[in-house]
Design a protein around this motif. Structure first.
Motif, PDB file in Angstrom:
ATOM      1  N   ASN A  34      -0.717  32.921  65.639  1.00 26.43           N
ATOM      2  CA  ASN A  34      -2.103  33.341  65.773  1.00 26.43           C
ATOM      3  C   ASN A  34      -3.032  32.216  65.313  1.00 26.43           C
ATOM      4  OD1 ASN A  34      -4.621  34.592  65.462  1.00 26.43           O
ATOM      5  ND2 ASN A  34      -3.627  36.568  65.218  1.00 26.43           N
ATOM      6  N   PRO A  35      -3.969  31.789  66.154  1.00 22.36           N
ATOM      7  CA  PRO A  35      -4.850  30.689  65.750  1.00 22.36           C
ATOM      8  C   PRO A  35      -5.680  31.025  64.513  1.00 22.36           C
ATOM      9  CG  PRO A  35      -5.546  31.625  67.854  1.00 22.36           C
ATOM     10  CD  PRO A  35      -4.218  32.210  67.539  1.00 22.36           C
ATOM     11  N   ALA A  36      -6.028  32.314  64.340  1.00 27.64           N
ATOM     12  CA  ALA A  36      -6.846  32.688  63.195  1.00 27.64           C
ATOM     13  C   ALA A  36      -6.076  32.473  61.888  1.00 27.64           C
ATOM     14  CB  ALA A  36      -7.281  34.142  63.318  1.00 27.64           C
ATOM     15  N   THR A  42      -5.174  26.252  57.274  1.00 29.53           N
ATOM     16  CA  THR A  42      -5.778  24.924  57.228  1.00 29.53           C
ATOM     17  C   THR A  42      -6.936  24.903  56.227  1.00 29.53           C
ATOM     18  OG1 THR A  42      -5.396  24.995  59.587  1.00 29.53           O
ATOM     19  CG2 THR A  42      -6.486  23.045  58.736  1.00 29.53           C
ATOM     20  N   GLN A  43      -7.737  25.959  56.299  1.00 26.50           N
ATOM     21  CA  GLN A  43      -8.885  26.092  55.400  1.00 26.50           C
ATOM     22  C   GLN A  43      -8.423  26.015  53.941  1.00 26.50           C
ATOM     23  OE1 GLN A  43     -11.746  27.045  57.191  1.00 26.50           O
ATOM     24  NE2 GLN A  43     -13.105  26.649  55.470  1.00 26.50           N
ATOM     25  N   ALA A  44      -7.379  26.803  53.633  1.00 24.61           N
ATOM     26  CA  ALA A  44      -6.890  26.853  52.256  1.00 24.61           C
ATOM     27  C   ALA A  44      -6.357  25.496  51.830  1.00 24.61           C
ATOM     28  CB  ALA A  44      -5.795  27.909  52.137  1.00 24.61           C
ATOM     29  N   ALA A  45      -5.628  24.818  52.750  1.00 22.98           N
ATOM     30  CA  ALA A  45      -5.069  23.517  52.416  1.00 22.98           C
ATOM     31  C   ALA A  45      -6.180  22.507  52.146  1.00 22.98           C
ATOM     32  CB  ALA A  45      -4.170  23.025  53.541  1.00 22.98           C
ATOM     33  N   GLY A  48      -7.733  22.969  48.729  1.00 20.13           N
ATOM     34  CA  GLY A  48      -6.837  22.814  47.601  1.00 20.13           C
ATOM     35  C   GLY A  48      -6.043  24.054  47.263  1.00 20.13           C
ATOM     36  N   GLY A  49      -6.132  25.092  48.074  1.00 19.15           N
ATOM     37  CA  GLY A  49      -5.386  26.329  47.793  1.00 19.15           C
ATOM     38  C   GLY A  49      -3.980  26.249  48.349  1.00 19.15           C
ATOM     39  N   ASP A  50      -3.292  27.353  48.295  1.00 14.29           N
ATOM     40  CA  ASP A  50      -1.928  27.399  48.809  1.00 14.29           C
ATOM     41  C   ASP A  50      -1.964  27.881  50.255  1.00 14.29           C
ATOM     42  OD1 ASP A  50       0.722  27.554  49.214  1.00 14.29           O
ATOM     43  OD2 ASP A  50       1.022  29.389  48.032  1.00 14.29           O
ATOM     44  N   PRO A  51      -1.616  27.037  51.221  1.00 14.05           N
ATOM     45  CA  PRO A  51      -1.720  27.444  52.633  1.00 14.05           C
ATOM     46  C   PRO A  51      -0.837  28.634  52.969  1.00 14.05           C
ATOM     47  CG  PRO A  51      -0.716  25.253  52.395  1.00 14.05           C
ATOM     48  CD  PRO A  51      -1.233  25.638  51.064  1.00 14.05           C
ATOM     49  N   ALA A  52       0.344  28.697  52.378  1.00 16.24           N
ATOM     50  CA  ALA A  52       1.261  29.792  52.717  1.00 16.24           C
ATOM     51  C   ALA A  52       0.669  31.127  52.285  1.00 16.24           C
ATOM     52  CB  ALA A  52       2.617  29.570  52.024  1.00 16.24           C
ATOM     53  N   GLU A  53       0.062  31.111  51.099  1.00 19.25           N
ATOM     54  CA  GLU A  53      -0.519  32.346  50.580  1.00 19.25           C
ATOM     55  C   GLU A  53      -1.719  32.786  51.428  1.00 19.25           C
ATOM     56  OE1 GLU A  53      -2.883  33.700  46.625  1.00 19.25           O
ATOM     57  OE2 GLU A  53      -1.506  32.016  46.413  1.00 19.25           O
ATOM     58  N   ALA A  55      -2.233  32.066  54.546  1.00 20.32           N
ATOM     59  CA  ALA A  55      -1.734  32.551  55.831  1.00 20.32           C
ATOM     60  C   ALA A  55      -1.247  33.982  55.698  1.00 20.32           C
ATOM     61  CB  ALA A  55      -0.594  31.648  56.324  1.00 20.32           C
ATOM     62  N   GLU A  56      -0.569  34.237  54.564  1.00 22.65           N
ATOM     63  CA  GLU A  56      -0.065  35.587  54.324  1.00 22.65           C
ATOM     64  C   GLU A  56      -1.217  36.577  54.232  1.00 22.65           C
ATOM     65  OE1 GLU A  56       2.566  38.161  54.501  1.00 22.65           O
ATOM     66  OE2 GLU A  56       3.129  36.051  54.591  1.00 22.65           O
ATOM     67  N   ARG A  57      -2.275  36.168  53.497  1.00 23.41           N
ATOM     68  CA  ARG A  57      -3.433  37.059  53.341  1.00 23.41           C
ATOM     69  C   ARG A  57      -4.103  37.322  54.699  1.00 23.41           C
ATOM     70  NH1 ARG A  57      -7.287  34.420  50.499  1.00 23.41           N
ATOM     71  NH2 ARG A  57      -5.670  33.602  49.126  1.00 23.41           N
ATOM     72  N   ALA A  58      -4.215  36.259  55.505  1.00 20.69           N
ATOM     73  CA  ALA A  58      -4.828  36.412  56.826  1.00 20.69           C
ATOM     74  C   ALA A  58      -3.996  37.341  57.701  1.00 20.69           C
ATOM     75  CB  ALA A  58      -4.973  35.051  57.496  1.00 20.69           C
ATOM     76  N   ARG A  59      -2.674  37.212  57.561  1.00 20.37           N
ATOM     77  CA  ARG A  59      -1.801  38.081  58.354  1.00 20.37           C
ATOM     78  C   ARG A  59      -1.970  39.533  57.922  1.00 20.37           C
ATOM     79  NH1 ARG A  59       2.509  35.860  60.933  1.00 20.37           N
ATOM     80  NH2 ARG A  59       3.819  37.648  60.471  1.00 20.37           N
ATOM     81  N   GLU A  60      -2.065  39.722  56.613  1.00 18.03           N
ATOM     82  CA  GLU A  60      -2.211  41.077  56.097  1.00 18.03           C
ATOM     83  C   GLU A  60      -3.522  41.688  56.582  1.00 18.03           C
ATOM     84  OE1 GLU A  60      -1.807  42.574  51.610  1.00 18.03           O
ATOM     85  OE2 GLU A  60      -0.442  40.971  52.201  1.00 18.03           O
ATOM     86  N   LEU A  61      -4.571  40.852  56.537  1.00 14.23           N
ATOM     87  CA  LEU A  61      -5.907  41.297  56.936  1.00 14.23           C
ATOM     88  C   LEU A  61      -5.909  41.788  58.378  1.00 14.23           C
ATOM     89  CD1 LEU A  61      -8.440  41.143  55.161  1.00 14.23           C
ATOM     90  CD2 LEU A  61      -9.132  39.156  56.492  1.00 14.23           C
TER      91      LEU A  61
END
Lengths: 324, 394
Positions: A34-36, A42-45, A48-53, A55-61
């Motif tokens: 999913n591009p979103a 990418t935004q998180a990276a 300085g945040g954790d990209p995996a986390e 992505a997980e939050r975005a998926r949950e959302l």
């Protein structure tokens, strides 16, 4: 099979086809990243945040962490209850964007369809009546020309001639113009002309060849012998049987053009209709809007084919329902 | 033809006709195998053993690189040569008959000539012409015999007379904004168009014929399901589906060819099915069945040849749709931008239309004539190959 049962079966079949198309769309979407979600990562990276986390939050959302079948049923329900989501690039519901765009698409589609449906058979029967005369050859040449010239190319050329060199028509479409005004007619004349030349060729050819058959039919000879005027003879005895086989090709032709060419013509003439909406959604990576517009076109195609089949059986009582 | 004896029934060499063994191949199949085998090996070598950036023919010192699409293209060319061109040479009598019928349709002969030019240009052109080079200094050169205001091109290659820059034979169709030669780009576009035409028709014919015969011979509910599947294929909005796939996955020319041909075989399958159903009732099929022909032999020897004329016509009329779709996608700028197709060129010249119209006009007219030629050709083939259809053609 009776008529009622045939109609029911045909409508059910249309529903099945649309369901299959929606399912394929869903599978295509769910198989791809999913591009979103990627954007969020990418935004998180970048921050300085954790990209995996992230992505997980975005998926949950977006409910992407749910099992596939739950998402599938959600998807199906939303598609058929017309809840097509929120368009990020336009900041409005997808449904609203589609209805707004439809307003502009209808402005050129309706005159185009009416012109094709009326002029095509008329010219076709006329050239069959004057078969192998120069008029027939001219009509045939025109039909082939319109069929073969790419619509978008033709549009560009006409825009160059009439818009840039002669300055008869505005180069960009003006949205503020009232629908029934001379200005609107002028700016829509060229797009409608381009689309009509594209669609009328096939209609002309089919109606010419079909009506050629009926011209020397026995009922035509009888009509002539009885002294029926040529106009009436052609209108009643040639035109009507011609329209039946014509109707099978007509809807398909118009739909194919509507789905493909209208997108191009809208982009060329910068009409803010459905095709342009699809195009802009593609460029803006707006998944919901891309999905909404393509599904809209798909439903138009499915319903168009359904209506075509039903009209065909109503028009021609000779068709049996059994072999369909 | 007084000097030549026509074939006579009692002079037929029956031993030559009845090849019994399964592995007793015709000269066409042997040729096909002999040529396709090295091609496959080369393809495997190219994909598996050389890196993506090394050219295919580096081991003999050539710079030529072949992509997987090129291998497919060469394969379809081989198919066309061994099973279309060679049989025409082997049966001169039928070829003469077809040609006589075909010749009556003058626009179709011209069309065939034009398509021949496009074919040869597409095959040979990229081998003998260098790819178009970016040369900013000579951008916007006008085509030969025409002239533009001196200020349009940066430097004029030809003569400047009265403040107007004249075109030269160096760039017969002018140059683009970046100074690329339009003629060279059109020749390179011919290759793309021919690749689309050949590969799609091969895929459509293969799937359509196998699906149609399978459906006809399976019968019963399998037939029913298969035909309903064809219905779905036929009612699928291909262009939109491709947009969706392109949006989700991104797609190049190969993907375009695959998607469009996977949704185009419905009509062919339907036709083949009805043809094989109707033909299996014929007496000569019963006769060959009694003499021990297998189902495969009946299909290969009777069903496909009898349906061939209509299939060829159908395929010929499908090609312009593919070419048009490719041009449309390229024009929208969402096709494969690495592919130098005609649509790409039209889209590149669109912003310069008012002062450099040749960039759009030249490829557009070539595209128009190619589509027109395929349409005329399809019409003529219908009459030439299938005398029965003359009466019933729509």
């Amino acid at each position: 099979m009776g008529f009622g049962r045939y109609v029911t079966a045909r409508v059910l079949w249309a529903a099945v086809v649309s369901l299959i198309i929606v399912t394929v769309t869903f599978l295509l979407l769910s198989a791809a990243p999913n591009p979103a979600v990627q954007r969020a990562a990418t935004q998180a990276a970048l921050q300085g945040g954790d990209p995996a986390e992230a992505a997980e939050r975005a998926r949950e959302l977006r409910g992407l962490n749910q099992p596939l079948y739950v998402r599938y049923f959600d998807f199906i329900r939303n598609v058929y209850t017309l809840e097509w989501g929120w368009s990020v690039s336009r900041s409005q519901p997808v449904m609203e964007a589609v209805t707004q765009a439809l307003y502009y698409t209808a402005q050129y589609s309706i005159p185009w369809t009416i012109l094709t449906v009326i002029l095509g058979p008329l010219v076709g029967v006329y050239s069959a009546a004057n078969m192998y005369s120069w008029k027939d050859h001219a009509a045939t040449g025109f039909a082939f020309f319109g069929y073969a010239i790419p619509n978008f190319f033709f549009g560009i050329i006409l825009l160059l001639i009439f818009g840039v060199w002669l300055e008869w028509i505005p180069i960009t479409y003006k949205t503020g113009v009232p629908v029934f005004s001379v200005q609107n007619a002028i700016q829509l004349a060229i797009p409608v002309f381009v689309l009509v030349t594209g669609s009328i060729g096939a209609v002309m050819r089919v109606s010419r060849n079909e009506s050629a058959e009926f011209q020397n039919a026995d009922f035509m000879k009888t009509a002539k012998a009885k002294g029926v005027s040529p106009l009436r003879a052609y209108a009643y005895h040639v035109m009507r049987p011609t329209l039946v086989p014509l109707s099978t090709t007509l809807v398909g032709q118009l739909l194919a053009l509507f789905l493909g060419a209208s997108l191009l013509v809208e982009v060329v003439f910068s009409i803010p209709g459905l095709g342009r909406l699809t195009y802009e959604a593609l460029l803006a990576q707006d998944t919901n809007l891309v999905l909404g517009t393509t599904l809209f076109f798909t439903f138009v195609a499915v319903i168009g084919n359904l209506i075509e089949d039903l009209v065909f059986t109503v028009l021609d009582p000779r068709i049996s329902y059994d072999d369909r | 033809m007084a000097t030549e004896e026509s074939e006579r029934f009692d002079k037929v060499d029956w031993n030559d006709l009845s090849r019994s063994g399964r592995f007793d191949l015709s000269i066409n199949s042997i040729g096909m195998l002999l040529t396709a085998l090295p091609l496959t090996l080369l393809g495997v070598y190219s994909t598996a053993f050389t890196g993506p950036r090394t050219a295919t023919f580096e081991f003999i010192g050539l710079e030529q690189n072949l992509e997987s699409l090129d291998f497919f293209f060469i394969f379809t060319l081989l198919l066309a040569f061994w099973y279309l061109a060679l049989p025409l040479y082997q049966n001169p009598r039928m070829t003469r008959y077809y040609w006589k019928e075909f010749k009556r349709n003058r626009p179709a002969v011209v069309s065939l000539g034009w398509l021949g030019i496009v074919f040869v240009g597409g095959l040979v052109g990229p081998l003998i012409m260098d790819p178009p080079q970016q040369q900013l200094l000579i951008g916007y050169q006008p085509p030969v015999f025409t002239s533009v205001v001196d200020t349009t091109p940066a430097t004029c290659v030809g003569d400047v007379v009265n403040g107007r820059c004249f075109g030269t034979w160096q760039h017969p169709l002018g140059t683009t904004q970046g100074g690329k030669d339009v003629f060279t780009m059109i020749v390179y576009g011919m290759t793309i168009s021919m690749q689309i035409a050949f590969i799609t028709t091969t895929i459509v014919a293969t799937i359509g014929i196998s699906f149609g015969t399978l459906s006809a011979y399976a019968g019963g509910w399998i037939d029913e399901i298969m035909m309903r599947f064809v219905d779905i294929i036929l009612s699928f909005p291909t262009f939109l589906m491709f947009l969706l796939i392109l949006y989700i996955y991104g797609a190049g020319l190969g993907m375009f060819i695959v998607v469009f041909s996977l949704f185009a075989w419905g009509g062919t399958a339907r036709y083949i099915r009805s043809k094989s159903l109707s033909i299996s009732e014929e007496e000569f099929i019963k006769a060959s069945r009694i003499s021990g022909a297998s189902t495969y032999q009946v299909i290969r020897g009777h069903v496909v040849p009898n349906a061939a004329s209509s299939i060829i016509t159908q395929l010929t009329l499908l090609i312009p749709g593919f070419l048009l779709a490719e041009a449309q996608l390229a024009f929208l700028g969402i096709g494969d931008s690495a592919v130098p197709s005609w649509g790409q060129l039209i889209s590149a010249g669109r912003s310069d239309l008012s002062f450099a119209p040749w960039i759009v006009l030249a490829p557009g007219i070539v595209l128009f004539f190619t589509i027109l030629a395929f349409n005329f050709l399809g019409d003529a083939l219908l009459d030439a190959l299938n005398p029965e259809a003359e009466a019933e053609s729509e």
